[in-house]
Design a protein around this motif. Structure first.
Motif, mmCIF file in Angstrom:
data_model
loop_
_atom_site.group_PDB
_atom_site.id
_atom_site.type_symbol
_atom_site.label_atom_id
_atom_site.label_comp_id
_atom_site.label_asym_id
_atom_site.label_seq_id
_atom_site.Cartn_x
_atom_site.Cartn_y
_atom_site.Cartn_z
ATOM 1 N N UNK A 229 -6.356 74.217 38.666
ATOM 2 C CA UNK A 229 -7.472 75.144 38.598
ATOM 3 C C UNK A 229 -6.992 76.558 38.882
ATOM 4 N N UNK A 230 -7.574 77.526 38.206
ATOM 5 C CA UNK A 230 -7.396 78.919 38.584
ATOM 6 C C UNK A 230 -8.503 79.267 39.572
ATOM 7 N N UNK A 231 -8.145 79.814 40.731
ATOM 8 C CA UNK A 231 -9.153 80.129 41.746
ATOM 9 C C UNK A 231 -8.907 81.524 42.304
ATOM 10 N N UNK A 232 -10.002 82.159 42.702
ATOM 11 C CA UNK A 232 -9.923 83.466 43.342
ATOM 12 C C UNK A 232 -10.006 83.359 44.862
ATOM 13 N N UNK A 233 -10.678 82.322 45.331
ATOM 14 C CA UNK A 233 -10.701 82.070 46.775
ATOM 15 C C UNK A 233 -11.028 80.608 47.031
ATOM 16 N N UNK A 234 -10.739 80.172 48.255
ATOM 17 C CA UNK A 234 -10.915 78.773 48.653
ATOM 18 C C UNK A 234 -11.715 78.733 49.952
ATOM 19 N N UNK A 235 -12.644 77.802 50.027
ATOM 20 C CA UNK A 235 -13.386 77.567 51.268
ATOM 21 C C UNK A 235 -13.058 76.156 51.744
ATOM 22 N N UNK A 236 -12.584 76.063 52.954
ATOM 23 C CA UNK A 236 -12.180 74.780 53.528
ATOM 24 C C UNK A 236 -13.290 74.280 54.449
ATOM 25 N N UNK A 237 -13.869 73.147 54.092
ATOM 26 C CA UNK A 237 -14.926 72.544 54.904
ATOM 27 C C UNK A 237 -14.599 71.096 55.186
#
Length: 403
Positions: A229-237
């Motif tokens: 995946x191309x991502x601009x940001x990641x949220x870890x939950x």
């Protein structure tokens, strides 16, 4: 003059010092917090505050004047570095503060991704405190691409906020289904459908292999199924862990948190604990509850017991989650359920009732405050509910309270 020191200036800490004064304690009180802001409510951080619908001042649990008027010494932006139970002192750097009684309301820490798989890249966020959300907010914009790691309530709430802001969201959950640890398949199905209707791409049974980056910032992800995946940001939950470092340094007993008795007292007779960090007796075992209601109720009970009330804390677990225009309210704990009864409503209104050997033990209510209220009162009273009445949407639930 007696001095009570409270370490941890969150919901539990603020509630504890307020109760001490309300119940007539006239000694010294010090409330120490590592964050440089007044004690604030956390649930709106990742929702109304992140969406720009709530100002910072509205997050504060009490105005600064409350602490001054009640002679509570606020020590904000200061981190306790050690506790000496024998000397009954706490250390803030080189400063030593004596106490007569100490309360630990240190809360919890978010679990983070290992650096080995890119967890230390810029643009990888957790959602726990004000600084976390302030750091993430600039990335949550129309057209951005986000990866949410974890399909529990933290991850789903983050996905909902991002989707509402026009972010393209992919959520991955290693387990077979979202909410697998905390809810029945029926509740998982409900929220999977809800998020799908808002364009969130939920991938279950799929984990994160690694993140990729450029110039120290995240730009992509490789999943366990080999997809990229191309991502601009990641949220870890991926959950939280109780903040027990100070308790461990002080030699206190730990058991899935800081171990307390039913009064909230730790293995040291002069040290107490409440909130996310505390493990306490519950029915035939022990439990640690991660919720605002528990933080408030347990902290107030501990405050009373610090003043000699001698009253056991009896938890009545309840929780909530806001996602899009759906309010989920949860009463009780569903551990050990063997049957789920569905009570259908109109539109997005539905509730799922959990039974263990014919005993009602929990209710998940989506946009159905009446079902939640009845279920909670039944569970708190140790009563059950006729499954046939529950399953009939035309049946009135209130008579169940009189049975």
């Amino acid at each position: 003059m007696s001095h009570i020191v409270v370490i941890g200036a969150g919901q539990a800490g603020s509630s504890l010092v307020a109760r001490l004064r309300k119940d007539g304690f006239d000694g010294e009180i010090s409330l120490i917090g590592a964050e440089p802001v007044l004690p604030y409510q956390r649930p709106p951080l990742s929702k109304a505050y992140l969406l720009g619908e709530m100002e910072l001042e509205r997050l504060f649990l009490r105005p600064e004047s409350f602490y001054a008027d009640n002679a509570v010494a606020l020590r904000l932006g200061q981190r306790v570095t050690g506790i000496d139970p024998r000397a009954k002192t706490v250390n803030i750097g080189d400063e030593v503060i004596s106490y007569d009684q100490l309360a630990l309301t240190t809360g919890s820490h978010p679990r983070r991704l290992p650096a080995a798989i890119g967890g230390d890249l810029a643009g990888v966020h957790v959602v726990r405190d004000l600084a976390d959300v302030d750091a993430m907010a600039p990335a949550v914009i129309q057209g951005a691409r986000a990866l949410i790691v974890g399909g529990g309530y933290i991850g789903l709430e983050a996905a909902a906020v991002c989707a509402k802001r026009g972010v393209k969201v992919t959520l991955v959950e290693m387990a077979d289904r979202i909410l697998q640890r905390v809810a029945a398949p029926e509740t998982s199905d409900y929220f999977r459908t809800l998020h799908g209707s808002h364009g969130v791409d939920i991938r279950e049974g799929v984990g994160l292999d690694r993140l990729t980056g450029e110039d120290g910032a995240v730009n992509g992800a490789v999943l366990s199924d080999g997809s990229a995946l191309d991502v601009d940001f990641v949220v870890v939950g991926v959950g939280i862990a109780p903040a027990t470092e100070l308790a461990e340094m002080a030699g206190l007993e730990l058991e899935n948190g800081i171990r307390t008795d039913a009064l909230g007292r730790t293995s040291d007779p002069h040290i107490w604990a409440a909130g996310d960090c505390a493990s306490f007796p519950y029915k035939d075992g022990r439990i640690r509850l991660e919720s605002v209601p528990n933080a408030i109720d347990q902290a107030e009970a501990v405050a009373q017991n610090m003043l000699g009330a001698g009253k056991d804390y009896v938890a009545t677990p309840w929780f909530w989650s806001d996602q899009y225009d759906v309010k989920l309210q949860i009463a009780g704990l569903n551990s050990g359920y063997d049957r789920v009864v569905t009570r259908a409503g109109e539109g997005q209104t539905v509730s799922f009732w959990y039974y263990a050997a014919d005993q009602l033990i929990a209710v998940d209510a989506m946009n159905d405050p009446r079902a939640y209220m009845v279920g909670k009162r039944l569970i708190d009273a140790g009563k059950t509910a006729d499954p046939d009445i529950v399953a009939n949407p035309d049946a009135d639930l209130k008579p169940l309270l009189k049975a």
